[in-house]
Design a protein around this motif. Structure first.
Motif, PDB file in Angstrom:
ATOM      1  N   SER A   1       0.835  -1.200   0.000  1.00  0.00           N
ATOM      2  CA  SER A   1       0.000   0.000   0.000  1.00  0.00           C
ATOM      3  C   SER A   1       0.869   1.249   0.000  1.00  0.00           C
ATOM      4  O   SER A   1       0.590   2.219  -0.718  1.00  0.00           O
ATOM      5  CB  SER A   1      -0.923  -0.005   1.227  1.00  0.00           C
ATOM      6  OG  SER A   1      -1.665   1.198   1.303  1.00  0.00           O
ATOM      7  N   GLN A   2       1.934   1.228   0.793  1.00  0.00           N
ATOM      8  CA  GLN A   2       2.835   2.380   0.880  1.00  0.00           C
ATOM      9  C   GLN A   2       3.873   2.383  -0.237  1.00  0.00           C
ATOM     10  O   GLN A   2       4.333   3.435  -0.669  1.00  0.00           O
ATOM     11  CB  GLN A   2       3.540   2.391   2.234  1.00  0.00           C
ATOM     12  CG  GLN A   2       2.606   2.631   3.412  1.00  0.00           C
ATOM     13  CD  GLN A   2       3.360   2.712   4.719  1.00  0.00           C
ATOM     14  OE1 GLN A   2       4.383   3.382   4.818  1.00  0.00           O
ATOM     15  NE2 GLN A   2       2.865   2.022   5.741  1.00  0.00           N
ATOM     16  N   TYR A   3       4.242   1.174  -0.691  1.00  0.00           N
ATOM     17  CA  TYR A   3       5.274   1.050  -1.723  1.00  0.00           C
ATOM     18  C   TYR A   3       4.756   0.125  -2.828  1.00  0.00           C
ATOM     19  O   TYR A   3       5.091  -1.063  -2.879  1.00  0.00           O
ATOM     20  CB  TYR A   3       6.571   0.500  -1.120  1.00  0.00           C
ATOM     21  CG  TYR A   3       7.041   1.280   0.079  1.00  0.00           C
ATOM     22  CD1 TYR A   3       7.761   2.463  -0.087  1.00  0.00           C
ATOM     23  CD2 TYR A   3       6.753   0.851   1.376  1.00  0.00           C
ATOM     24  CE1 TYR A   3       8.185   3.198   1.012  1.00  0.00           C
ATOM     25  CE2 TYR A   3       7.169   1.579   2.473  1.00  0.00           C
ATOM     26  CZ  TYR A   3       7.888   2.756   2.293  1.00  0.00           C
ATOM     27  OH  TYR A   3       8.293   3.475   3.377  1.00  0.00           O
ATOM     28  N   PRO A   4       3.911   0.648  -3.731  1.00  0.00           N
ATOM     29  CA  PRO A   4       3.239  -0.197  -4.738  1.00  0.00           C
ATOM     30  C   PRO A   4       4.197  -0.937  -5.667  1.00  0.00           C
ATOM     31  O   PRO A   4       3.823  -1.958  -6.241  1.00  0.00           O
ATOM     32  CB  PRO A   4       2.381   0.804  -5.521  1.00  0.00           C
ATOM     33  CG  PRO A   4       2.213   1.968  -4.602  1.00  0.00           C
ATOM     34  CD  PRO A   4       3.472   2.050  -3.818  1.00  0.00           C
ATOM     35  N   ALA A   5       5.411  -0.422  -5.822  1.00  0.00           N
ATOM     36  CA  ALA A   5       6.362  -1.063  -6.728  1.00  0.00           C
ATOM     37  C   ALA A   5       7.346  -1.962  -5.998  1.00  0.00           C
ATOM     38  O   ALA A   5       8.390  -2.316  -6.547  1.00  0.00           O
ATOM     39  CB  ALA A   5       7.126   0.001  -7.523  1.00  0.00           C
ATOM     40  N   ASP A   6       7.030  -2.331  -4.758  1.00  0.00           N
ATOM     41  CA  ASP A   6       7.922  -3.213  -3.999  1.00  0.00           C
ATOM     42  C   ASP A   6       7.750  -4.643  -4.494  1.00  0.00           C
ATOM     43  O   ASP A   6       6.775  -5.320  -4.177  1.00  0.00           O
ATOM     44  CB  ASP A   6       7.596  -3.131  -2.506  1.00  0.00           C
ATOM     45  CG  ASP A   6       8.677  -3.775  -1.648  1.00  0.00           C
ATOM     46  OD1 ASP A   6       8.914  -4.987  -1.830  1.00  0.00           O
ATOM     47  OD2 ASP A   6       9.276  -3.084  -0.818  1.00  0.00           O
ATOM     48  N   THR A   7       8.709  -5.098  -5.268  1.00  0.00           N
ATOM     49  CA  THR A   7       8.622  -6.429  -5.877  1.00  0.00           C
ATOM     50  C   THR A   7       8.510  -7.524  -4.829  1.00  0.00           C
ATOM     51  O   THR A   7       7.687  -8.430  -4.946  1.00  0.00           O
ATOM     52  CB  THR A   7       9.870  -6.701  -6.743  1.00  0.00           C
ATOM     53  OG1 THR A   7      10.042  -5.629  -7.655  1.00  0.00           O
ATOM     54  CG2 THR A   7       9.721  -8.000  -7.504  1.00  0.00           C
ATOM     55  N   ALA A   8       9.352  -7.427  -3.795  1.00  0.00           N
ATOM     56  CA  ALA A   8       9.336  -8.452  -2.746  1.00  0.00           C
ATOM     57  C   ALA A   8       7.994  -8.487  -2.048  1.00  0.00           C
ATOM     58  O   ALA A   8       7.507  -9.555  -1.654  1.00  0.00           O
ATOM     59  CB  ALA A   8      10.456  -8.190  -1.746  1.00  0.00           C
TER      60      ALA A   8
ATOM     61  N   ALA B   1       4.355  -8.927  -9.471  1.00  0.00           N
ATOM     62  CA  ALA B   1       5.787  -8.852  -9.157  1.00  0.00           C
ATOM     63  C   ALA B   1       6.623  -8.979 -10.418  1.00  0.00           C
ATOM     64  O   ALA B   1       7.628  -8.285 -10.589  1.00  0.00           O
ATOM     65  CB  ALA B   1       6.155  -9.944  -8.156  1.00  0.00           C
ATOM     66  N   LEU B   2       6.189  -9.844 -11.326  1.00  0.00           N
ATOM     67  CA  LEU B   2       6.920 -10.062 -12.570  1.00  0.00           C
ATOM     68  C   LEU B   2       6.823  -8.852 -13.492  1.00  0.00           C
ATOM     69  O   LEU B   2       7.782  -8.530 -14.203  1.00  0.00           O
ATOM     70  CB  LEU B   2       6.370 -11.308 -13.270  1.00  0.00           C
ATOM     71  CG  LEU B   2       7.159 -11.838 -14.471  1.00  0.00           C
ATOM     72  CD1 LEU B   2       8.594 -12.150 -14.069  1.00  0.00           C
ATOM     73  CD2 LEU B   2       6.483 -13.085 -15.037  1.00  0.00           C
ATOM     74  N   GLU B   3       5.693  -8.159 -13.466  1.00  0.00           N
ATOM     75  CA  GLU B   3       5.538  -6.957 -14.283  1.00  0.00           C
ATOM     76  C   GLU B   3       6.476  -5.848 -13.822  1.00  0.00           C
ATOM     77  O   GLU B   3       6.963  -5.062 -14.637  1.00  0.00           O
ATOM     78  CB  GLU B   3       4.081  -6.477 -14.218  1.00  0.00           C
ATOM     79  CG  GLU B   3       3.112  -7.367 -14.998  1.00  0.00           C
ATOM     80  CD  GLU B   3       1.659  -7.016 -14.717  1.00  0.00           C
ATOM     81  OE1 GLU B   3       1.409  -6.198 -13.798  1.00  0.00           O
ATOM     82  OE2 GLU B   3       0.775  -7.572 -15.402  1.00  0.00           O
ATOM     83  N   ILE B   4       6.752  -5.802 -12.515  1.00  0.00           N
ATOM     84  CA  ILE B   4       7.644  -4.778 -11.974  1.00  0.00           C
ATOM     85  C   ILE B   4       9.094  -5.080 -12.343  1.00  0.00           C
ATOM     86  O   ILE B   4       9.864  -4.186 -12.705  1.00  0.00           O
ATOM     87  CB  ILE B   4       7.486  -4.673 -10.449  1.00  0.00           C
ATOM     88  CG1 ILE B   4       6.065  -4.215 -10.089  1.00  0.00           C
ATOM     89  CG2 ILE B   4       8.505  -3.698  -9.862  1.00  0.00           C
ATOM     90  CD1 ILE B   4       5.737  -4.339  -8.612  1.00  0.00           C
ATOM     91  N   THR B   5       9.479  -6.363 -12.245  1.00  0.00           N
ATOM     92  CA  THR B   5      10.851  -6.775 -12.577  1.00  0.00           C
ATOM     93  C   THR B   5      10.791  -7.938 -13.564  1.00  0.00           C
ATOM     94  O   THR B   5      11.015  -9.092 -13.191  1.00  0.00           O
ATOM     95  CB  THR B   5      11.623  -7.187 -11.312  1.00  0.00           C
ATOM     96  OG1 THR B   5      10.846  -8.194 -10.616  1.00  0.00           O
ATOM     97  CG2 THR B   5      11.848  -6.020 -10.388  1.00  0.00           C
ATOM     98  N   PRO B   6      10.488  -7.653 -14.833  1.00  0.00           N
ATOM     99  CA  PRO B   6      10.265  -8.722 -15.822  1.00  0.00           C
ATOM    100  C   PRO B   6      11.482  -9.589 -16.118  1.00  0.00           C
ATOM    101  O   PRO B   6      11.335 -10.702 -16.625  1.00  0.00           O
ATOM    102  CB  PRO B   6       9.820  -7.949 -17.073  1.00  0.00           C
ATOM    103  CG  PRO B   6      10.355  -6.563 -16.884  1.00  0.00           C
ATOM    104  CD  PRO B   6      10.300  -6.319 -15.412  1.00  0.00           C
ATOM    105  N   HIS B   7      12.662  -9.090 -15.796  1.00  0.00           N
ATOM    106  CA  HIS B   7      13.869  -9.867 -16.096  1.00  0.00           C
ATOM    107  C   HIS B   7      14.416 -10.608 -14.880  1.00  0.00           C
ATOM    108  O   HIS B   7      15.458 -11.261 -14.978  1.00  0.00           O
ATOM    109  CB  HIS B   7      14.945  -8.944 -16.676  1.00  0.00           C
ATOM    110  CG  HIS B   7      14.524  -8.236 -17.927  1.00  0.00           C
ATOM    111  ND1 HIS B   7      14.224  -8.899 -19.095  1.00  0.00           N
ATOM    112  CD2 HIS B   7      14.306  -6.916 -18.167  1.00  0.00           C
ATOM    113  CE1 HIS B   7      13.869  -8.026 -20.022  1.00  0.00           C
ATOM    114  NE2 HIS B   7      13.904  -6.824 -19.487  1.00  0.00           N
TER     115      HIS B   7
END
Length: 541
Positions: A194-201, A226-232
């Motif tokens: 909620s606070q960090y929407p792009a937190d992959t972990a 999670a995969l969309e944020i870090t696709p590689h």
């Protein structure tokens, strides 16, 4: 990326601001400089710099700059909240921060040994860096080293007062997941994303929490985020393939695992997933080939492959072959002092010997497994051996402590054992009550299987058939019924046998189809007592 390349990427992707910076030494101190640029024109929007008297102060200076830059770009987040978010990890030195970052990169690349080494180095450089211990604990848990994971989570939690809010969310949620406390993990992770929407972990661990809740579709959906944020990220890609496997989408699981293996043919988890996905597709030859590749990867890969090959042999009804594989694997585990793997395999070996009619050997192995391990799955299997051997009291005494644990998972197995003991005595109604109580705790594959058998014994054939249908629809969960990534697909064929009996009770012509499917899986095997009964029943139709 340098500023020039960042501008090109930003223009292409529609990013409005590029942040660039540097750290330069000035005398005995350092200057930390940050500038924000308009990617279209390259013109500076605002610049900030801070001086640090020594290397240890550089991280704090960077945090202050981040707060100032955010405010300058229009961030209206309260200053107190910005300060708490200024650091992503609270290292005490640049060297420790660097080692931790290397560990993070290696973990995302699924390079477990390198990650453990880097996290260990970070902890040596800064013994108070709790996130380094949490990183080691997460990898230990993935590798099945529960004792090491427990120790490292303990060290991480002892330093939680030095962590930022973000670190605390990550650390506590990881610990709760390790302890199978999904509600608390979800509470922490929901606050995190909620606070960090792009937190992959955060998204990846939320997927794991859904997985432990046996909501495989939500696990797959969250992992996709999670995969969309870090696709590689290799780690996120392999997790996605694993959740597809557990969701029963074997085609996607196999495709994703193969894609990873094209880049890294020796990636152990991808090979395991590929093998189980092929088995789910009834491609036993391909499954065996993947396990053979896994054997050659490393000692750890060989260990995983041994369990997988034994599972495959059991699936096909080759019980003596499975027993031989596990006996060698247990000996290898003991030689390398891997007590946890040895105990787990001993419990499975005990059940195989029981099926082969070797009751004395089976109970002896169950004694060994139950005395050496505290894992609920191990105790559950040992208790099953005791029940089949007519030692109900011993089985119930063994699992009694499980019902007193705080976590839901151990309580489930205690109730399943109680129900299976009643079923063995011919008390189908009492057994069903215990199984239903277990299902109230969590909707498990094993619970549906046991309820199906209880309904079958009670003559409630419609209800039995419905439960076995659920088991077949949720066959992905049968690949690892204890949710520990240890293959268990050998449990699935029996569902076809029992479904045949349920349909037979309903006078359904589908009974023959179920028996034929069961027998086709077991056609190369010998020693499974259900095979002879299925053949007799099919011959009468």
């Amino acid at each position: 990326m340098d500023a020039a390349l960042s501008q090109l990427v930003a223009v292409r992707e529609g990013v409005n601001v590029v942040v660039t910076g540097s750290i330069t030494q000035e005398g005995s101190g350092y200057k930390v400089y940050v500038a924000t640029l308009d990617p279209a024109t390259g013109k500076s929007i605002l610049t900030e710099q801070r001086n640090a008297s020594n290397k240890q102060d550089v991280l704090a200076a960077a945090g202050e700059l981040a707060e100032s830059i955010r405010k300058g770009l229009g961030d209206t987040t309260p200053e107190s909240a910005q300060q708490s978010a200024a650091e992503t990890f609270s290292a005490g030195s640049l060297e420790a921060a660097h080692a931790y970052a290397v560990g993070q990169d290696s973990q995302q690349a699924a390079q477990w040994d390198d990650a453990l080494k880097a996290y260990g180095q970070a902890a040596e450089l800064d013994p108070n860096l709790g996130r380094a211990y949490a990183g080691m604990a997460a990898i230990d848990a993935n590798l099945g080293k529960r004792q090491d994971a427990e120790k490292n989570y303990g060290l991480a939690m002892s330093h939680i007062d030095r962590m930022t809010d973000r670190e605390k969310y990550r650390t506590r949620s990881g610990y709760y997941l390790f302890m199978r406390n999904q509600p608390k993990a979800m509470e922490e992770l929901t606050a995190l994303v909620s606070q960090y929407p792009a937190d992959t972990a955060g998204h990846a661990n939320l997927a794991l929490a859904y997985f432990y809740n046996r909501d495989m579709n939500k696990a797959l959906s969250e992992q996709k985020r999670a995969l969309e944020i870090t696709p590689h990220s290799v780690l996120q890609r392999v997790n996605y393939s694993m959740y597809a496997l557990y969701a029963g989408d074997f085609e996607t699981a196999a495709k994703e695992a193969k894609s990873i293996l094209q880049e890294n043919p020796k990636f152990d988890q991808a090979l395991r997933t590929a093998a189980l996905a092929e088995l789910g597709l009834s491609h036993t030859t391909e499954a065996q080939a993947n396990y053979a590749k896994l054997q050659a990867v490393s000692p750890y890969g060989a260990s995983i492959a041994a369990t997988g090959l034994a599972d495959l042999a059991q699936y096909e009804g080759k019980l003596s072959d499975a027993a031989g594989i596990l006996e060698k694997a247990v000996a290898a585990d003991l030689a390398t002092k891997d007590a946890e793997s040895a105990t787990d395999r001993t419990a499975t070996l005990a059940l195989i010997q029981l099926t082969l009619g070797k009751t004395k050997e089976a109970t002896s192995l169950a004694d060994r497994a139950s005395s050496a391990g505290k894992d609920p799955g191990v105790l559950y299997r040992a208790a099953q051996v005791y029940i089949a051997a007519g030692q109900d009291a011993k089985a119930l005494q063994l699992v009694a402590p499980l019902s007193q644990r705080l976590q839901t998972e151990p309580q489930i197995y205690a109730k399943l054992v109680a129900g299976e003991a009643q079923l063995k005595r011919g008390n189908a109604r009492d057994a069903l009550n215990s199984f239903q109580e277990a299902q109230k705790l969590a909707d498990t594959w094993l619970g549906h299987f046991d309820m199906g058998r209880a309904y079958l014994d009670a003559g409630a054939f419609t209800e039995a058939s419905s439960e076995f249908d659920i088991c077949l629809k949720r066959r992905g969960e049968a690949t690892s019924v204890f949710l520990d990534d240890v293959p268990s697909y050998h449990l699935l064929p029996a569902v076809y046998y029992y479904q045949g009996r349920a349909r037979e009770g309903l006078n359904s012509p589908g009974a023959a189809e179920s028996y034929k499917t069961f027998l086709s899986i077991k056609e190369k095997g010998a020693g499974d007592p259900l095979v002879a009964d299925a053949q007799r029943r099919l011959a009468r139709r």
